[in-house]
Design an enzyme around this catalytic site. Structure first.
Site: not given
Ligand SMILES: Nc1ncnc2c1ncn2[C@@H]1O[C@H](COP(=O)(O)OP(=O)(O)O)[C@@H](O)[C@H]1O
Ligand SMILES: [Mg+2]
Lengths: 147, 103
Positions: A48, A52, A106
């Site tokens: 995960e 990300n 996503r």
């Molecule tokens: N490493 C990262 N860099 C930038 N934005 C991030 C990062 N990790 C998470 N995010 C932001 O947080 C949101 C939620 O992440 P997550 O719960 O993993 O759901 P998903 O990946 O399915 O969108 C993402 O849609 C993104 O906007």
């Molecule tokens: Mg994610």
């Protein structure tokens, strides 16, 4: 507390490296003789966080992702995933279940899964500078198992 | 593509294998859409018995399948979900939104 052992890996934000990161973390965790369920939880949390960094940290460019694994004497495993990409403007909002800035493919459940599979999840992020996710899990003690 | 397809009348069964992550999600999603739109099944069974790993990219895939089958007025069922994938589905609350288990 000083770690008993530590490794650090750096890779490009290519999606093929998601599987690599999971396997590397599983190999490192194997030293701690985890249960099958714990191993699955650790691999999922790594997947995960690394996904990300690849998808949201560097949406249009290739960048550097770092994975650091640390093992402590009290059977705690620390996983740190860092990128130097876009960053998160509102971390509290990003943690909410179903919140996603990604598209159809996503689910917005990444942080929810990291939080439910690990004991603690800490997110540090600055827009334009990058994101650092640090997670900890204390593994169960196994009689007869190695320290 | 580690995906096999067998269709019996209006029931389509998919055997998913290997690791379902973001790296494979796009290809799987395209495959899913193509299969559903060409076969128009009344029931879609996702056979998870060969899945060795799944993360939240799999949740998005299951939800996509659920929406596609809803549009068709059909059913979606997940079969033989291994422990790790089941924990992911449960952590996301998806097990309450889709049918799980053998018929
Ligand atoms: N490493 C990262 N860099 C930038 N934005 C991030 C990062 N990790 C998470 N995010 C932001 O947080 C949101 C939620 O992440 P997550 O719960 O993993 O759901 P998903 O990946 O399915 O969108 C993402 O849609 C993104 O906007
Ligand atoms: Mg994610």
């Amino acid at each position: 507390m000083k770690p008993v052992n530590s490794v650090k890996l750096e890779f490009l934000s290519r999606s093929a490296n998601e599987g690599f990161a999971r396997s590397a973390a599983a190999c490192f965790a194997a030293q701690m003789d985890p249960t099958l369920e714990e191993l699955g939880d650790l691999k999922t949390a790594v997947s995960e966080a690394v996904t990300n960094a690849i998808v949201h940290g560097y949406p249009e460019e290739l960048g550097k992702v770092s994975l650091r694994l640390r093992r402590y004497e009290d059977r705690t495993l620390e996983i740190r995933v860092q990128d130097w990409g876009r960053g998160i403007p509102d971390v509290e909002k990003a943690r909410e279940p179903m919140f996603t800035t990604g598209g159809e493919e996503r689910s917005g459940m990444g942080f929810t899964i990291m939080e439910s599979f690990m004991d603690a999840v800490k997110i540090r992020s600055r827009p334009g500078r990058g994101t650092c996710v640090t997670m900890r899990k204390k593994l169960s003690s196994r009689p007869g198992g190695r320290l | 593509m580690e995906l096999t397809c067998r269709s019996r009348s209006c029931k389509t069964r998919w055997k998913l294998t290997g690791e379902i992550d973001h790296h494979r999600a796009q290809a799987l999603s395209r495959e899913l859409e193509r299969e559903v739109s060409t076969r128009l099944p009344g029931e879609l069974v996702l056979d998870f018995s060969g899945v060795t790993f799944m993360d939240s990219s799999g949740i998005a895939l299951v939800l996509r399948a659920s929406r596609l089958m809803e549009e068709l007025g059909g059913r979606l069922r997940l079969e033989s979900v291994p422990g790790q994938a089941l924990r992911v589905l449960k952590a996301a609350g998806i097990h309450r939104r889709v049918e799980l288990g053998e018929e």
